[in-house]
Design a protein around this motif. Sequence first.
Motif, PDB file in Angstrom:
ATOM      1  N   CYS A  11     -39.436  21.744 -41.900  1.00 40.94           N
ATOM      2  CA  CYS A  11     -40.840  21.218 -41.600  1.00 40.94           C
ATOM      3  C   CYS A  11     -40.767  20.269 -40.523  1.00 40.94           C
ATOM      4  O   CYS A  11     -41.652  19.449 -40.146  1.00 40.94           O
ATOM      5  CB  CYS A  11     -41.566  20.768 -42.907  1.00 40.94           C
ATOM      6  SG  CYS A  11     -41.797  21.872 -44.287  1.00 40.94           S
ATOM      7  N   SER A  15     -39.636  23.931 -34.102  1.00 43.27           N
ATOM      8  CA  SER A  15     -40.911  24.206 -33.181  1.00 43.27           C
ATOM      9  C   SER A  15     -41.753  25.017 -34.040  1.00 43.27           C
ATOM     10  O   SER A  15     -41.246  26.203 -34.403  1.00 43.27           O
ATOM     11  CB  SER A  15     -40.570  24.334 -31.943  1.00 43.27           C
ATOM     12  OG  SER A  15     -40.315  25.577 -31.700  1.00 43.27           O
ATOM     13  N   MET A  23     -52.587  19.893 -36.610  1.00 46.14           N
ATOM     14  CA  MET A  23     -52.035  19.928 -35.303  1.00 46.14           C
ATOM     15  C   MET A  23     -52.253  21.342 -34.806  1.00 46.14           C
ATOM     16  O   MET A  23     -51.697  22.296 -34.840  1.00 46.14           O
ATOM     17  CB  MET A  23     -50.554  20.220 -35.968  1.00 46.14           C
ATOM     18  CG  MET A  23     -49.968  18.748 -36.611  1.00 46.14           C
ATOM     19  SD  MET A  23     -48.271  18.889 -37.144  1.00 46.14           S
ATOM     20  CE  MET A  23     -47.541  18.009 -35.785  1.00 46.14           C
ATOM     21  N   ASN A  25     -52.359  22.507 -31.745  1.00 43.28           N
ATOM     22  CA  ASN A  25     -51.424  23.101 -30.863  1.00 43.28           C
ATOM     23  C   ASN A  25     -49.978  23.266 -31.306  1.00 43.28           C
ATOM     24  O   ASN A  25     -49.013  23.434 -30.779  1.00 43.28           O
ATOM     25  CB  ASN A  25     -51.174  22.196 -29.736  1.00 43.28           C
ATOM     26  CG  ASN A  25     -52.635  22.122 -29.149  1.00 43.28           C
ATOM     27  OD1 ASN A  25     -53.419  23.031 -28.836  1.00 43.28           O
ATOM     28  ND2 ASN A  25     -53.033  20.886 -28.509  1.00 43.28           N
ATOM     29  N   GLY A  26     -49.926  23.326 -32.962  1.00 43.36           N
ATOM     30  CA  GLY A  26     -48.710  23.541 -33.204  1.00 43.36           C
ATOM     31  C   GLY A  26     -47.729  22.265 -33.414  1.00 43.36           C
ATOM     32  O   GLY A  26     -48.511  21.165 -33.252  1.00 43.36           O
ATOM     33  N   LYS A  27     -46.484  22.290 -33.446  1.00 43.53           N
ATOM     34  CA  LYS A  27     -45.635  21.119 -33.393  1.00 43.53           C
ATOM     35  C   LYS A  27     -44.295  21.405 -32.704  1.00 43.53           C
ATOM     36  O   LYS A  27     -43.752  22.443 -32.688  1.00 43.53           O
ATOM     37  CB  LYS A  27     -45.244  20.641 -34.686  1.00 43.53           C
ATOM     38  CG  LYS A  27     -44.358  21.478 -35.536  1.00 43.53           C
ATOM     39  CD  LYS A  27     -43.777  20.603 -36.707  1.00 43.53           C
ATOM     40  CE  LYS A  27     -42.437  20.898 -37.048  1.00 43.53           C
ATOM     41  NZ  LYS A  27     -41.503  20.445 -36.134  1.00 43.53           N
ATOM     42  N   PRO A  28     -44.003  20.412 -31.711  1.00 45.10           N
ATOM     43  CA  PRO A  28     -42.713  20.382 -31.203  1.00 45.10           C
ATOM     44  C   PRO A  28     -41.470  20.429 -32.271  1.00 45.10           C
ATOM     45  O   PRO A  28     -41.557  19.667 -33.213  1.00 45.10           O
ATOM     46  CB  PRO A  28     -42.616  19.256 -30.194  1.00 45.10           C
ATOM     47  CG  PRO A  28     -43.865  18.313 -30.142  1.00 45.10           C
ATOM     48  CD  PRO A  28     -44.375  19.209 -31.457  1.00 45.10           C
ATOM     49  N   VAL A  31     -40.284  16.935 -34.758  1.00 47.70           N
ATOM     50  CA  VAL A  31     -41.531  16.313 -35.092  1.00 47.70           C
ATOM     51  C   VAL A  31     -41.836  16.486 -36.493  1.00 47.70           C
ATOM     52  O   VAL A  31     -42.029  17.824 -36.684  1.00 47.70           O
ATOM     53  CB  VAL A  31     -42.681  16.435 -34.259  1.00 47.70           C
ATOM     54  CG1 VAL A  31     -43.898  15.985 -34.466  1.00 47.70           C
ATOM     55  CG2 VAL A  31     -42.496  16.145 -32.803  1.00 47.70           C
ATOM     56  N   ARG A  32     -42.125  15.698 -37.326  1.00 46.63           N
ATOM     57  CA  ARG A  32     -42.442  15.823 -38.639  1.00 46.63           C
ATOM     58  C   ARG A  32     -43.990  16.672 -38.739  1.00 46.63           C
ATOM     59  O   ARG A  32     -44.964  16.159 -38.158  1.00 46.63           O
ATOM     60  CB  ARG A  32     -42.363  14.521 -39.428  1.00 46.63           C
ATOM     61  CG  ARG A  32     -42.604  14.529 -40.783  1.00 46.63           C
ATOM     62  CD  ARG A  32     -42.615  13.120 -41.568  1.00 46.63           C
ATOM     63  NE  ARG A  32     -42.888  13.139 -42.792  1.00 46.63           N
ATOM     64  CZ  ARG A  32     -41.999  13.535 -43.859  1.00 46.63           C
ATOM     65  NH1 ARG A  32     -40.585  13.516 -43.447  1.00 46.63           N
ATOM     66  NH2 ARG A  32     -42.497  13.546 -45.010  1.00 46.63           N
ATOM     67  N   CYS A  33     -44.075  17.640 -39.481  1.00 46.60           N
ATOM     68  CA  CYS A  33     -45.316  18.213 -39.676  1.00 46.60           C
ATOM     69  C   CYS A  33     -46.275  17.371 -40.541  1.00 46.60           C
ATOM     70  O   CYS A  33     -45.843  16.581 -41.508  1.00 46.60           O
ATOM     71  CB  CYS A  33     -45.024  19.616 -40.281  1.00 46.60           C
ATOM     72  SG  CYS A  33     -46.771  20.420 -40.830  1.00 46.60           S
ATOM     73  N   ILE A  34     -47.414  17.230 -40.084  1.00 46.87           N
ATOM     74  CA  ILE A  34     -48.560  16.656 -40.534  1.00 46.87           C
ATOM     75  C   ILE A  34     -48.752  16.883 -41.835  1.00 46.87           C
ATOM     76  O   ILE A  34     -49.356  15.971 -42.713  1.00 46.87           O
ATOM     77  CB  ILE A  34     -49.821  16.395 -39.719  1.00 46.87           C
ATOM     78  CG1 ILE A  34     -50.636  15.329 -40.195  1.00 46.87           C
ATOM     79  CG2 ILE A  34     -50.559  17.924 -39.674  1.00 46.87           C
ATOM     80  CD1 ILE A  34     -51.794  15.012 -39.112  1.00 46.87           C
TER      81      ILE A  34
END
Length: 86
Positions: A11, A15, A23, A25-28, A31-34
């Motif tokens: 997580c 990406s 999120m 637009n997804g996540k790079p 980067v920690r997932c919200i």
Amino acid sequence: MDCRDNCGACCISPSISSAIPGMPNGKPAGVRCIQLTDQNRCKLFGKTERPKVCAALMPSEEMCGHSQSEAIAYLNMLEEQTSHKR
């Protein structure tokens, strides 16, 4: 294989191009997932809002290694190999 307690590498490292609640637009990569708790557990586990790519990722000895740092290193390597950046 079950997820390692307090890991969350899957997580954080990869990406995710699809929308995640919180999120859009997804996540790079990196980067920690919200949706990851302070105990590194997915808040969306088992819910329909969980992205399909996340639900399809299954823990394995190869991916998870013996520690969070090994899992992050492996997932970072996969991310680098599959990245569309040039």
